[in-house]
Write a protein that holds these residues in place. Structure first.
Motif, PDB file in Angstrom:
ATOM      1  N   PHE A  45       0.808  -1.220   0.000  1.00 11.96           N
ATOM      2  CA  PHE A  45       0.000   0.000   0.000  1.00 11.96           C
ATOM      3  C   PHE A  45       0.841   1.270   0.000  1.00 11.96           C
ATOM      4  CE2 PHE A  45      -2.618  -3.357   1.809  1.00 11.96           C
ATOM      5  CZ  PHE A  45      -3.738  -3.263   1.009  1.00 11.96           C
ATOM      6  N   PHE A  46       2.129   1.120  -0.293  1.00 10.70           N
ATOM      7  CA  PHE A  46       2.967   2.305  -0.464  1.00 10.70           C
ATOM      8  C   PHE A  46       3.911   2.149  -1.660  1.00 10.70           C
ATOM      9  CE2 PHE A  46       6.806   4.832   0.486  1.00 10.70           C
ATOM     10  CZ  PHE A  46       6.240   6.090   0.428  1.00 10.70           C
ATOM     11  N   ILE A  47       4.792   1.156  -1.620  1.00 10.07           N
ATOM     12  CA  ILE A  47       5.764   0.978  -2.695  1.00 10.07           C
ATOM     13  C   ILE A  47       5.089   0.604  -4.010  1.00 10.07           C
ATOM     14  CG2 ILE A  47       7.729  -0.373  -3.488  1.00 10.07           C
ATOM     15  CD1 ILE A  47       8.391   1.623  -1.315  1.00 10.07           C
ATOM     16  N   LEU A  48       4.175  -0.363  -3.970  1.00  5.65           N
ATOM     17  CA  LEU A  48       3.509  -0.803  -5.196  1.00  5.65           C
ATOM     18  C   LEU A  48       2.690   0.317  -5.841  1.00  5.65           C
ATOM     19  CD1 LEU A  48       2.918  -3.073  -7.175  1.00  5.65           C
ATOM     20  CD2 LEU A  48       1.034  -3.808  -5.698  1.00  5.65           C
ATOM     21  N   PRO A  49       1.820   1.024  -5.103  1.00  2.97           N
ATOM     22  CA  PRO A  49       1.108   2.154  -5.725  1.00  2.97           C
ATOM     23  C   PRO A  49       2.050   3.235  -6.236  1.00  2.97           C
ATOM     24  CG  PRO A  49       0.027   1.514  -3.692  1.00  2.97           C
ATOM     25  CD  PRO A  49       1.328   0.773  -3.734  1.00  2.97           C
ATOM     26  N   PHE A  77      -1.291  12.952  -1.748  1.00  2.00           N
ATOM     27  CA  PHE A  77      -1.457  11.758  -0.931  1.00  2.00           C
ATOM     28  C   PHE A  77      -0.107  11.260  -0.439  1.00  2.00           C
ATOM     29  CE2 PHE A  77      -1.363   7.177  -0.493  1.00  2.00           C
ATOM     30  CZ  PHE A  77      -2.361   6.973   0.425  1.00  2.00           C
ATOM     31  N   PHE A  78       0.861  11.172  -1.324  1.00  4.96           N
ATOM     32  CA  PHE A  78       2.165  10.664  -0.923  1.00  4.96           C
ATOM     33  C   PHE A  78       2.953  11.687  -0.113  1.00  4.96           C
ATOM     34  CE2 PHE A  78       1.199   7.519  -4.140  1.00  4.96           C
ATOM     35  CZ  PHE A  78       1.592   6.371  -3.474  1.00  4.96           C
ATOM     36  N   ALA A  79       2.697  12.967  -0.320  1.00  4.47           N
ATOM     37  CA  ALA A  79       3.327  13.977   0.518  1.00  4.47           C
ATOM     38  C   ALA A  79       2.875  13.843   1.966  1.00  4.47           C
ATOM     39  CB  ALA A  79       3.009  15.375  -0.018  1.00  4.47           C
ATOM     40  N   PHE A  80       1.605  13.440   2.159  1.00  3.36           N
ATOM     41  CA  PHE A  80       1.068  13.270   3.503  1.00  3.36           C
ATOM     42  C   PHE A  80       1.339  11.874   4.054  1.00  3.36           C
ATOM     43  CE2 PHE A  80      -1.278  17.061   2.414  1.00  3.36           C
ATOM     44  CZ  PHE A  80      -1.448  17.703   3.617  1.00  3.36           C
ATOM     45  N   TRP A  81       1.492  10.883   3.170  1.00  4.49           N
ATOM     46  CA  TRP A  81       1.597   9.512   3.642  1.00  4.49           C
ATOM     47  C   TRP A  81       3.031   9.000   3.737  1.00  4.49           C
ATOM     48  CZ3 TRP A  81      -0.781   6.577   6.653  1.00  4.49           C
ATOM     49  CH2 TRP A  81      -0.633   5.205   6.640  1.00  4.49           C
ATOM     50  N   TYR A  84       2.900   9.967  15.838  1.00  4.15           N
ATOM     51  CA  TYR A  84       1.568  10.549  16.009  1.00  4.15           C
ATOM     52  C   TYR A  84       1.344  11.685  15.017  1.00  4.15           C
ATOM     53  CZ  TYR A  84       0.136   8.059  20.219  1.00  4.15           C
ATOM     54  OH  TYR A  84      -0.269   7.094  21.099  1.00  4.15           O
ATOM     55  N   VAL A  85       2.336  12.551  14.857  1.00  3.17           N
ATOM     56  CA  VAL A  85       2.179  13.703  13.968  1.00  3.17           C
ATOM     57  C   VAL A  85       2.009  13.251  12.524  1.00  3.17           C
ATOM     58  CG1 VAL A  85       3.335  15.722  13.012  1.00  3.17           C
ATOM     59  CG2 VAL A  85       3.409  15.300  15.469  1.00  3.17           C
ATOM     60  N   THR A  86       2.882  12.353  12.046  1.00  2.00           N
ATOM     61  CA  THR A  86       2.804  11.904  10.659  1.00  2.00           C
ATOM     62  C   THR A  86       1.551  11.068  10.410  1.00  2.00           C
ATOM     63  OG1 THR A  86       4.226   9.995  11.182  1.00  2.00           O
ATOM     64  CG2 THR A  86       5.286  11.979  10.307  1.00  2.00           C
ATOM     65  N   SER A  87       1.124  10.305  11.427  1.00  2.00           N
ATOM     66  CA  SER A  87      -0.106   9.525  11.285  1.00  2.00           C
ATOM     67  C   SER A  87      -1.297  10.439  11.059  1.00  2.00           C
ATOM     68  CB  SER A  87      -0.329   8.667  12.541  1.00  2.00           C
ATOM     69  OG  SER A  87      -1.584   8.039  12.504  1.00  2.00           O
ATOM     70  N   ASN A  88      -1.344  11.534  11.789  1.00  2.00           N
ATOM     71  CA  ASN A  88      -2.478  12.437  11.657  1.00  2.00           C
ATOM     72  C   ASN A  88      -2.339  13.381  10.472  1.00  2.00           C
ATOM     73  OD1 ASN A  88      -4.343  11.898  14.046  1.00  2.00           O
ATOM     74  ND2 ASN A  88      -2.337  11.966  15.024  1.00  2.00           N
ATOM     75  N   MET A  89      -1.117  13.587   9.988  1.00  6.39           N
ATOM     76  CA  MET A  89      -0.946  14.250   8.692  1.00  6.39           C
ATOM     77  C   MET A  89      -1.597  13.410   7.600  1.00  6.39           C
ATOM     78  SD  MET A  89       2.998  15.587   8.756  1.00  6.39           S
ATOM     79  CE  MET A  89       3.000  15.654   6.956  1.00  6.39           C
ATOM     80  N   ALA A  90      -1.412  12.100   7.681  1.00  4.50           N
ATOM     81  CA  ALA A  90      -2.016  11.208   6.696  1.00  4.50           C
ATOM     82  C   ALA A  90      -3.536  11.244   6.787  1.00  4.50           C
ATOM     83  CB  ALA A  90      -1.505   9.780   6.906  1.00  4.50           C
TER      84      ALA A  90
END
Length: 329
Positions: free
Chosen positions: A205-209, A246-250, A276-282
């Motif tokens: 759900f990250f590298i493949l997409p 999406f990828f900038a946030f994820w 926590y911060v990056t999780s909620n950025m996503a």
């Protein structure tokens, strides 16, 4: 994505500290206070913004668009994925502000639903990108193959894959009671399962997409530049920006997860804050992408102006729109 809670008993098995508990290995009191004071409000704001934003997208699609086009079928499913994630936010907000009060069944269901919306959203973004690739690079073949049945079948496949992938949290999440935290909805799987889940999410759900996006947009860009397909530029740019954001946030969250999942537990303080911060950025992305539909899509802007004029007639002198505009089809 909501990170699984980890209790002091898990430290020997799993080095990632993502809960509200405290221990001699890693004191998370400051992190607990941060989560309790900030996250509930943040989740409520995302919830309201996401419901309004995604609701506007669905309203515009319903009022102005043909719902049986391939692009709009994928778009409606993407919005549905965002709403699925959004509906779990009030549960998480209450959890962080106090404790888990909804019982074990909802603990499993809410977290499984969270993953379902997240996985399906990524897959529908990937599917929309690949569909744009077919429509632009292989337009002759695509015109024959891109039918309503094609979109419905692929959408059903995406939901089935996402549902199967989200069964894991349904199995492993449970409610535990602790002296300080009270009732906590947490992931009780062992280290091997957590490591497997980490790599599954990172690869599938990250590298493949990401690989699909890079390849498709590289080929689309070459085709558009070679054929000077002016009419396609705005559509390609809109979807590209949505995917890029999406990828900038994820991406930061996935990087932190990979570092944190193999790091030293004693260094968990800064990593836990970052997680926590990056999780909620996503999470924030799930209410932001309707904004991109609104402000980057010229035809969508026209539809929104049409809704405003129909609901508030006095604005007709100040807002102009064309009734013949079509969206991403």
């Amino acid at each position: 994505m909501e990170m699984a809670y980890t209790t002091p008993d898990d430290y020997e098995d799993y080095p990632v500290i993502t809960n509200r508990s405290t221990s001699t290995v890693c004191n998370t009191i400051d992190i607990n206070d941060f989560c309790k004071n900030f996250l509930p409000r943040f989740y409520y704001v995302i919830f309201i913004a996401s419901v309004l934003g995604n609701g506007v997208v669905l309203l515009v699609l319903y009022k102005f668009e043909k719902l049986n086009t391939v692009t709009n079928i994928f778009l409606m499913n993407l919005v549905a994925s965002n709403i699925v994630v959004t509906l779990t936010l009030p549960f998480h907000a209450i959890h962080y502000s106090n404790q888990w009060i909804f019982g074990e069944a909802l603990c499993k269901l809410v977290n499984s639903t969270d993953y379902l919306g997240f996985y399906s959203s990524i897959l529908f973004l990937t599917l929309m990108t690949f569909d744009r690739y077919l429509a632009v690079v292989h337009c002759v073949v695509a015109n024959k193959q891109r039918r309503t049945c094609y979109a419905v079948v692929l959408s059903a496949v995406v939901w089935i894959i996402s549902l199967l992938a989200s069964l894991e949290p349904y199995i492993h999440f449970t409610v535990e009671e602790y002296p300080i935290e009270g009732l906590v909805c947490e992931d009780t799987s062992n280290f091997q399962w957590k490591l497997f889940s980490l790599y599954k999410q990172f690869v599938l759900f990250f590298i493949l997409p990401l690989t699909v996006f890079i390849y498709c947009y590289f080929r689309i860009t070459l085709t558009v530049l070679a054929t000077r397909m002016v009419g396609k530029h705005r559509t390609v740019r809109l979807i590209f920006v949505i995917v890029l954001m999406f990828f900038a946030f994820w991406s930061p969250h996935n990087i932190i997860l990979m570092i944190n999942g193999h790091g030293d537990p004693k260094q968990c303080s800064s990593l836990s804050y970052a997680e926590y911060v990056t999780s909620n950025m996503a999470r924030l992305y799930f209410c932001i992408n309707p904004v991109f539909y609104t402000f980057l899509g010229r035809k969508f802007q026209n539809h929104v102006r049409g809704v405003l004029v129909s609901q508030v007639p006095c604005l007709s002198d100040r807002i102009s729109f064309s009734s013949s505009s079509r969206m991403l089809a």
